[in-house]
Scaffold this active site. Structure first.
Site, PDB file in Angstrom:
ATOM      1  N   HIS A   1       0.959  -1.197   0.018  1.00  6.73           N
ATOM      2  CA  HIS A   1       0.084  -0.015   0.128  1.00  6.73           C
ATOM      3  C   HIS A   1       0.808   1.305  -0.043  1.00  6.73           C
ATOM      4  O   HIS A   1       0.216   2.321  -0.161  1.00  6.73           O
ATOM      5  CB  HIS A   1      -0.785   0.178   1.173  1.00  6.73           C
ATOM      6  CG  HIS A   1      -0.205   0.115   2.471  1.00  6.73           C
ATOM      7  ND1 HIS A   1      -0.164  -0.723   3.368  1.00  6.73           N
ATOM      8  CD2 HIS A   1      -0.110   1.485   3.187  1.00  6.73           C
ATOM      9  CE1 HIS A   1       0.468  -0.263   4.611  1.00  6.73           C
ATOM     10  NE2 HIS A   1       0.540   1.231   4.440  1.00  6.73           N
TER      11      HIS A   1
ATOM     12  N   ASP B   1       0.004  -7.516   1.344  1.00  6.79           N
ATOM     13  CA  ASP B   1       0.469  -6.286   1.744  1.00  6.79           C
ATOM     14  C   ASP B   1       2.054  -6.196   1.374  1.00  6.79           C
ATOM     15  O   ASP B   1       2.626  -5.539   2.256  1.00  6.79           O
ATOM     16  CB  ASP B   1      -0.032  -5.385   2.606  1.00  6.79           C
ATOM     17  CG  ASP B   1       0.173  -4.127   2.584  1.00  6.79           C
ATOM     18  OD1 ASP B   1      -0.069  -3.566   1.462  1.00  6.79           O
ATOM     19  OD2 ASP B   1       0.092  -3.385   3.716  1.00  6.79           O
TER      20      ASP B   1
ATOM     21  N   SER C   1       4.720   2.293   8.079  1.00  6.92           N
ATOM     22  CA  SER C   1       4.391   1.396   7.227  1.00  6.92           C
ATOM     23  C   SER C   1       5.543   0.644   6.389  1.00  6.92           C
ATOM     24  O   SER C   1       6.392   1.430   5.797  1.00  6.92           O
ATOM     25  CB  SER C   1       3.304   1.693   6.376  1.00  6.92           C
ATOM     26  OG  SER C   1       2.200   2.029   6.948  1.00  6.92           O
TER      27      SER C   1
END
Length: 464
Positions: free
Chosen positions: A101, A131, A205
């Site tokens: 993402h 992901d 992230s």
């Protein structure tokens, strides 16, 4: 960044990105309590990077365009969207791990090292299902790398160290403990997260989660937060999953996952009673893909799969993970429960295409009150194509559903096709009425199999 992944969690899940280290797994001994983590941080910070991306959005009109004092503003201008994340170097060839993402749909990707050197990166491959994404930069002299740890060996209470670039603040270090394992936050079909209370924020992230030995045990991916900031509930993809995905992306640029060709749903107590099985453990087969591995092995709709490859199956999620983890072509066994009779059968795992919709749970309807509440008719010939029915499909057509009826509260919709009732194929409305009457006499739920726009599922309707 992964905001609002699960409405059942009172807050949104916000993605946080890490990169995975390369190297062999080391046995994890009982951890000693360190005085501090300065040595690990000093060694590993050069291997952790910030990732910046730019996305060009063509032809986007803003509100300012509509209220321009100069009248018609002309063609909408391209807009530039920028994002920040983290990652880590896994080998000296310049491969970097991050979250999908963080880099999805990016037109430009740059990597910023701890010494502020910035390099352009190319996307090697990505896997939306887990992901995970892999980037590649030109190797730097004496490039520092990370090493994989064993996420399966880390137990709740063990030290965890997160390094990343929250809010663009590169090289930020936070420390906590592993709070839990195998969390399913409903972010995707292969959820199996590590939970940590090490502070993780926007921009983390794709960054690494280290153990006290300085090995990567996870890729920071999401948090639960009512405000957008850390409240001590963060989630990381375990190294067991990440390493397998990364290795495949580097080797082939794509992911191979096991596939058995079934659509599944959870077992509610009424469905368990109607099927004649004890408890609600296992995964109920709602439909079988013709010609798929399960079909070839003799699996049928209505079977309950209780074991796969030697492991107990408690839920749909368990079977989804177990099947996906198998290499296509692997010969394995599963245990099915058919009308109370257990049988172990052999099965050869197939190949799941990357584009294929992932197997997931069918929403569980809840039993309710009142009469059945269905208006039924034979299937109209002119509606068969619109209903996406397979040639030769028999059943009865749901014309209408009475408000507040048992059928309505169990999720029936006009346009559904009832294929069977209590494992009896139905061809006319009276067939359903007969089985409903029998179920009421026996004080048992009525088990209906329905076809909804080409998808098959079971519903157990219990009289209150």
């Amino acid at each position: 960044m992964f905001l609002g992944l699960n409405k059942k969690l009172c807050a949104g899940l916000i993605a946080a990105i890490l990169i995975f280290p390369a190297g062999g797994l080391a046995p994890v001994a009982a951890q000693e309590i360190p005085n501090d983590f300065t040595a690990i941080v000093r060694q590993k910070i050069p291997a952790v990077v910030a990732i910046t991306t730019r996305q060009i959005i063509q032809g986007q009109t803003t509100l300012d365009d509509f209220f321009s004092p100069f009248g018609n503003p002309g063609p909408a201008q391209p807009q530039v969207r920028e994002a920040l994340g983290s990652g880590f170097v896994i080998n000296p060839q310049g491969y970097i791990v991050t979250n999908n993402h963080v880099v999805a749909d990016a037109t430009e990707i740059h990597v910023v090292f701890s010494d502020k050197e910035t390099l352009p990166a190319r996307l090697v491959g990505r896997d939306p299902g887990t992901d995970i994404a892999v980037l590649k930069v030109d190797p730097r002299p004496n490039m520092t790398t990370t090493a994989w740890g064993d996420s399966d060996a880390v137990q709740p209470g063990a030290w965890t160290i997160a390094i990343g670039s929250p809010f663009g603040l590169g090289g930020s270090v936070t420390v906590g403990v592993l709070s839990a394992r195998s969390r399913d936050i409903q972010a995707g079909p292969y959820d199996d997260f590590l939970q940590t209370d090490a502070s993780i924020n926007r921009g983390n992230s794709g960054g690494p989660l280290f153990n006290a030995r300085g090995e990567v045990i996870g890729v920071n991916t999401a948090i639960v937060s009512p405000s957008g900031g850390s409240i001590g509930i963060g989630f990381a993809i375990p190294s067991r999953t990440a390493r397998n995905v990364v290795d495949q992306l580097i080797r082939t640029g794509r992911i191979e996952r096991g596939f058995i060709g079934v659509r599944l749903q959870e077992i509610t107590p009424p469905i368990a009673e109607a099927l004649g099985v004890s408890g609600s453990k296992g995964a109920l087969v709602a439909s079988v893909e013709p010609g798929g591995p399960a079909d070839k092995a003799g699996i049928q709709a209505g079977d309950v799969i209780t074991r796969f490859n030697g492991k107990d199956i408690q839920s749909v999620h368990d079977l989804t993970l177990a099947a996906a983890s198998q290499k296509p072509g692997t010969k394995t066994t599963l245990t099915r429960n058919r009308r109370g009779s257990q049988q172990e059968i052999a099965l050869t795992v197939g190949q799941r295409d990357d584009e294929e919709v992932q197997t997931g749970a069918v929403p569980n309807p809840q039993a309710a009150d009142a009469r059945l509440g269905l208006s039924l008719s034979p299937i109209p010939d002119e509606a068969r194509q619109q209903l996406r029915l397979q040639p030769g499909t028999t059943g009865v057509f749901v014309q209408d559903v009475a408000p507040n009826s048992l059928a309505a509260t169990n999720g029936f919709r006009p346009g559904d096709v009832i294929v069977s009732a209590n494992n009896r194929n139905v061809t006319q409305p009276s067939d359903v009425q007969e089985e409903w009457a029998k179920s009421r006499q026996r004080n048992k739920p009525l088990l209906l199999r329905i076809d909804r726009q080409g998808q098959s599922l079971f519903v157990a309707v219990a009289r209150s």
